[in-house]
Design a protein around this motif. Sequence first.
Motif, PDB file in Angstrom:
ATOM      1  N   HIS A 158     -31.090 -42.292  15.129  1.00 48.70           N
ATOM      2  CA  HIS A 158     -30.606 -42.079  16.411  1.00 48.70           C
ATOM      3  C   HIS A 158     -29.175 -41.544  16.070  1.00 48.70           C
ATOM      4  CE1 HIS A 158     -33.872 -44.827  17.480  1.00 48.70           C
ATOM      5  NE2 HIS A 158     -33.778 -44.368  18.837  1.00 48.70           N
ATOM      6  N   PHE A 159     -28.795 -40.824  16.747  1.00 49.31           N
ATOM      7  CA  PHE A 159     -27.300 -40.219  16.259  1.00 49.31           C
ATOM      8  C   PHE A 159     -26.395 -40.149  17.687  1.00 49.31           C
ATOM      9  CE2 PHE A 159     -30.076 -38.425  13.001  1.00 49.31           C
ATOM     10  CZ  PHE A 159     -29.023 -38.540  12.018  1.00 49.31           C
ATOM     11  N   ALA A 160     -25.174 -40.092  17.606  1.00 54.23           N
ATOM     12  CA  ALA A 160     -24.329 -40.028  18.790  1.00 54.23           C
ATOM     13  C   ALA A 160     -24.138 -38.637  19.196  1.00 54.23           C
ATOM     14  CB  ALA A 160     -22.915 -40.897  18.453  1.00 54.23           C
ATOM     15  N   ASP A 161     -24.131 -37.847  18.404  1.00 57.30           N
ATOM     16  CA  ASP A 161     -23.819 -36.323  18.737  1.00 57.30           C
ATOM     17  C   ASP A 161     -24.588 -35.406  17.934  1.00 57.30           C
ATOM     18  OD1 ASP A 161     -22.058 -35.449  16.469  1.00 57.30           O
ATOM     19  OD2 ASP A 161     -21.472 -37.298  16.629  1.00 57.30           O
ATOM     20  N   LEU A 162     -24.825 -34.357  18.377  1.00 57.49           N
ATOM     21  CA  LEU A 162     -25.553 -33.370  17.872  1.00 57.49           C
ATOM     22  C   LEU A 162     -25.095 -32.539  16.489  1.00 57.49           C
ATOM     23  CD1 LEU A 162     -28.258 -31.686  18.402  1.00 57.49           C
ATOM     24  CD2 LEU A 162     -27.020 -30.018  19.650  1.00 57.49           C
ATOM     25  N   ASP A 163     -23.675 -32.507  16.377  1.00 59.65           N
ATOM     26  CA  ASP A 163     -22.995 -32.061  15.053  1.00 59.65           C
ATOM     27  C   ASP A 163     -23.512 -32.851  13.934  1.00 59.65           C
ATOM     28  OD1 ASP A 163     -21.984 -29.789  16.528  1.00 59.65           O
ATOM     29  OD2 ASP A 163     -20.155 -30.737  16.857  1.00 59.65           O
ATOM     30  N   THR A 164     -23.337 -34.010  14.069  1.00 61.25           N
ATOM     31  CA  THR A 164     -23.829 -35.109  13.038  1.00 61.25           C
ATOM     32  C   THR A 164     -25.128 -34.946  12.664  1.00 61.25           C
ATOM     33  OG1 THR A 164     -21.893 -36.627  13.731  1.00 61.25           O
ATOM     34  CG2 THR A 164     -23.758 -37.447  12.479  1.00 61.25           C
ATOM     35  N   LEU A 165     -26.039 -34.926  13.895  1.00 61.90           N
ATOM     36  CA  LEU A 165     -27.471 -35.067  13.596  1.00 61.90           C
ATOM     37  C   LEU A 165     -28.089 -33.687  12.787  1.00 61.90           C
ATOM     38  CD1 LEU A 165     -30.165 -35.669  16.447  1.00 61.90           C
ATOM     39  CD2 LEU A 165     -30.449 -33.346  14.929  1.00 61.90           C
ATOM     40  N   LEU A 201     -35.077 -27.535  23.415  1.00 63.54           N
ATOM     41  CA  LEU A 201     -35.318 -28.787  23.747  1.00 63.54           C
ATOM     42  C   LEU A 201     -34.304 -29.693  23.783  1.00 63.54           C
ATOM     43  CD1 LEU A 201     -39.084 -29.294  21.912  1.00 63.54           C
ATOM     44  CD2 LEU A 201     -38.518 -28.847  24.180  1.00 63.54           C
ATOM     45  N   ALA A 202     -33.490 -29.549  22.817  1.00 61.02           N
ATOM     46  CA  ALA A 202     -32.251 -30.328  22.686  1.00 61.02           C
ATOM     47  C   ALA A 202     -31.375 -29.873  23.994  1.00 61.02           C
ATOM     48  CB  ALA A 202     -31.520 -30.306  21.498  1.00 61.02           C
ATOM     49  N   SER A 203     -31.344 -28.846  24.301  1.00 60.79           N
ATOM     50  CA  SER A 203     -30.380 -28.270  25.373  1.00 60.79           C
ATOM     51  C   SER A 203     -30.858 -28.914  26.616  1.00 60.79           C
ATOM     52  CB  SER A 203     -30.190 -26.760  25.457  1.00 60.79           C
ATOM     53  OG  SER A 203     -29.688 -26.217  24.202  1.00 60.79           O
ATOM     54  N   ALA A 204     -32.154 -29.130  26.800  1.00 60.27           N
ATOM     55  CA  ALA A 204     -32.904 -29.399  28.120  1.00 60.27           C
ATOM     56  C   ALA A 204     -32.597 -31.077  28.241  1.00 60.27           C
ATOM     57  CB  ALA A 204     -34.346 -28.891  28.319  1.00 60.27           C
ATOM     58  N   TYR A 205     -33.059 -31.668  27.067  1.00 55.36           N
ATOM     59  CA  TYR A 205     -33.429 -33.226  27.159  1.00 55.36           C
ATOM     60  C   TYR A 205     -32.533 -33.980  26.694  1.00 55.36           C
ATOM     61  CZ  TYR A 205     -37.552 -30.989  28.983  1.00 55.36           C
ATOM     62  OH  TYR A 205     -38.334 -30.276  29.618  1.00 55.36           O
ATOM     63  N   TRP A 206     -31.526 -33.545  25.709  1.00 54.10           N
ATOM     64  CA  TRP A 206     -30.662 -34.400  25.005  1.00 54.10           C
ATOM     65  C   TRP A 206     -29.151 -34.557  25.838  1.00 54.10           C
ATOM     66  CZ3 TRP A 206     -31.527 -33.303  19.194  1.00 54.10           C
ATOM     67  CH2 TRP A 206     -32.807 -34.065  18.679  1.00 54.10           C
ATOM     68  N   ALA A 219     -37.522 -37.783  11.931  1.00 54.31           N
ATOM     69  CA  ALA A 219     -37.568 -38.076  13.486  1.00 54.31           C
ATOM     70  C   ALA A 219     -36.431 -38.422  13.939  1.00 54.31           C
ATOM     71  CB  ALA A 219     -38.825 -39.000  13.925  1.00 54.31           C
ATOM     72  N   VAL A 220     -35.814 -37.512  14.838  1.00 49.90           N
ATOM     73  CA  VAL A 220     -34.273 -37.840  15.301  1.00 49.90           C
ATOM     74  C   VAL A 220     -34.165 -37.711  16.799  1.00 49.90           C
ATOM     75  CG1 VAL A 220     -33.313 -36.956  12.996  1.00 49.90           C
ATOM     76  CG2 VAL A 220     -33.728 -35.265  14.895  1.00 49.90           C
ATOM     77  N   ARG A 221     -33.153 -38.173  17.359  1.00 49.50           N
ATOM     78  CA  ARG A 221     -33.165 -38.170  18.516  1.00 49.50           C
ATOM     79  C   ARG A 221     -31.544 -38.665  18.974  1.00 49.50           C
ATOM     80  NH1 ARG A 221     -33.798 -41.747  23.472  1.00 49.50           N
ATOM     81  NH2 ARG A 221     -34.232 -43.992  22.949  1.00 49.50           N
ATOM     82  N   LEU A 222     -30.945 -38.234  20.179  1.00 50.65           N
ATOM     83  CA  LEU A 222     -29.885 -38.640  20.887  1.00 50.65           C
ATOM     84  C   LEU A 222     -29.955 -39.426  22.093  1.00 50.65           C
ATOM     85  CD1 LEU A 222     -28.768 -36.434  18.934  1.00 50.65           C
ATOM     86  CD2 LEU A 222     -27.336 -35.867  20.880  1.00 50.65           C
ATOM     87  N   LEU A 269     -23.376 -46.208  18.147  1.00 49.98           N
ATOM     88  CA  LEU A 269     -23.366 -44.981  17.252  1.00 49.98           C
ATOM     89  C   LEU A 269     -22.232 -44.182  17.045  1.00 49.98           C
ATOM     90  CD1 LEU A 269     -26.909 -43.490  19.076  1.00 49.98           C
ATOM     91  CD2 LEU A 269     -26.446 -44.612  16.484  1.00 49.98           C
ATOM     92  N   ARG A 270     -21.287 -44.060  18.094  1.00 47.69           N
ATOM     93  CA  ARG A 270     -19.914 -43.392  17.965  1.00 47.69           C
ATOM     94  C   ARG A 270     -19.083 -44.395  16.942  1.00 47.69           C
ATOM     95  NH1 ARG A 270     -20.568 -42.091  23.576  1.00 47.69           N
ATOM     96  NH2 ARG A 270     -19.139 -43.884  23.936  1.00 47.69           N
ATOM     97  N   GLU A 271     -19.261 -45.529  17.342  1.00 49.05           N
ATOM     98  CA  GLU A 271     -18.379 -46.631  16.607  1.00 49.05           C
ATOM     99  C   GLU A 271     -18.898 -46.691  15.065  1.00 49.05           C
ATOM    100  OE1 GLU A 271     -15.417 -49.283  16.061  1.00 49.05           O
ATOM    101  OE2 GLU A 271     -15.800 -48.370  17.941  1.00 49.05           O
ATOM    102  N   PHE A 272     -20.277 -46.706  15.035  1.00 51.63           N
ATOM    103  CA  PHE A 272     -20.703 -46.649  13.385  1.00 51.63           C
ATOM    104  C   PHE A 272     -20.354 -45.214  12.843  1.00 51.63           C
ATOM    105  CE2 PHE A 272     -24.396 -45.723  10.778  1.00 51.63           C
ATOM    106  CZ  PHE A 272     -24.256 -46.744   9.628  1.00 51.63           C
ATOM    107  N   GLY A 273     -20.634 -44.269  13.416  1.00 51.55           N
ATOM    108  CA  GLY A 273     -20.413 -42.936  13.153  1.00 51.55           C
ATOM    109  C   GLY A 273     -21.269 -42.125  12.008  1.00 51.55           C
ATOM    110  N   GLY A 274     -22.591 -42.685  12.168  1.00 49.28           N
ATOM    111  CA  GLY A 274     -23.742 -42.005  11.115  1.00 49.28           C
ATOM    112  C   GLY A 274     -25.217 -42.388  12.062  1.00 49.28           C
ATOM    113  N   GLY A 275     -25.899 -41.989  11.077  1.00 49.27           N
ATOM    114  CA  GLY A 275     -27.431 -42.274  11.748  1.00 49.27           C
ATOM    115  C   GLY A 275     -27.840 -43.707  11.679  1.00 49.27           C
TER     116      GLY A 275
END
Length: 340
Positions: free
Chosen positions: A90-97, A110-115, A143-146, A156-162
Motif C-alpha cells: 500500500h502507498f499514499a501516492d501514485l508517484d511513490t508507487l 484503471l488507476a485514473s478511474a479507481y484510485w 501487487a500494489v494499491r492506493l 502511509l503519508r507519515e511513514f513515507g513508503g510502501g
Amino acid sequence: METFDTTLTNATHPINQNAASYFMNTTSPRIVPDTMAGHATAAAILRSGGLVAFPTETVYGLGADACDDRAVARIYEAKGRPSFNPLIVHFADLDTLKQHVVWTEEAEMLASAYWPGPLTLVLRKQPHSPISALVSAGLESIAVRLPAHDTARAILREFGGGVAAPSANRSGQISPTQAQHVADSLGARVDAILDGGPCKVGVESTIVGLLDKPLLLRPGGITEEDLARTLGHPLTVRHKAEAISAPGQLMSHYAPVARVRLNATDWEPGELRLGFGDVDCDLNLSASEDLVEAAAHLFDHLHRLDAQGGSVIAVSPIPHEGLGIAINDRLSRAAAPREG
C-alpha cells in the motif's frame, strides 16, 4: 486490549521512539487512537520493524515496512500465512508507487478511474526496487494499491513508503472489518492496532493482473463489469486451478471454525443461520437484498456466528452478479475443504 495515551508523542515534533518500543514490548495488543499523534506512533512502529493493524475501506490490514525483510517475515509468522501467497503493498501516492513497478497504459486507465480505492494491480517489479522479495513470494511482480481510507492514507503519508499489508487475521480465518476482530485473531502477534472504526466496503480489493493481457485474479468491491467498461474490453478471468500469482487465491480461505454450508434454502436442526433477503435467520446479511450492505456485513456476521460455537453455519443463496460474485468467492473459500 489496552489503550495508550499518545500524549507521549506530539504531531508537531519528531516521534518519541520510546513510544514505539513501548508498544513492541508488550504482551497484549495496544489500541492507537485515530489522531495525528496516533498516526505518528503507528508510523514509528513501522519504521522500527513492527507490525501495525490499520483500517482500509476494504478490511483491516496487518502492515509492515515492505522494504524490511525481517518485518515482512513477521507478517507471515503472525498470520501463519503460506509463503507462496503474496502480499499487497500500500502507498499514499501514485508517484511513490510508480518508483517500484513497470507502469503501463492499462494501469494508468484503471488507476485514473479507481484510485484511491479498492483495486489492486499486479505489475512487474522494477529491478531497482528495494521492496522485499518476501512480499512477492519469489515472483517478479508485485501487487500494489492506493487505499481510499483517510486513516490508512494518513499513516502511509507519515511513514513515507510502501507498507505490505494483508488482512489482519490468522491465515485462512475470517477477515477483520473492526479493530476487535484483529485483537481476537492476532492478539499480541501485532504490536499495535489503530482503531479507525468499521470498514465500509467489507470485502478485500479487486485484483487485476497486468503482466500480459488484463486478468481478473480476485473479484472484489469493483466489479468485473466496471473494469471492462473502463478498459473497453472484457477481462480474462483466472481459473482456480492455475498457479497462485496474487493474494487471496488459496481455496480454503476466510474460514470460520464452523463448517459452512452454502445456498441453504431451508435450515437443518442445530445450524447457525446466515440469511439474505426475507428469511428467518440468526443474522441477516441484508434483509432488503442489498449486495453492498451484504458485503459490508459479511465478515462481521461470520465472526459473530462463529463465536457462538456451533458446528455448522448455513448461508442463504447470494445472487451471483455484481458484488455478489465477490461475496460468493469468499463464501466458497470459507466452505472449501481445509488445507494443511
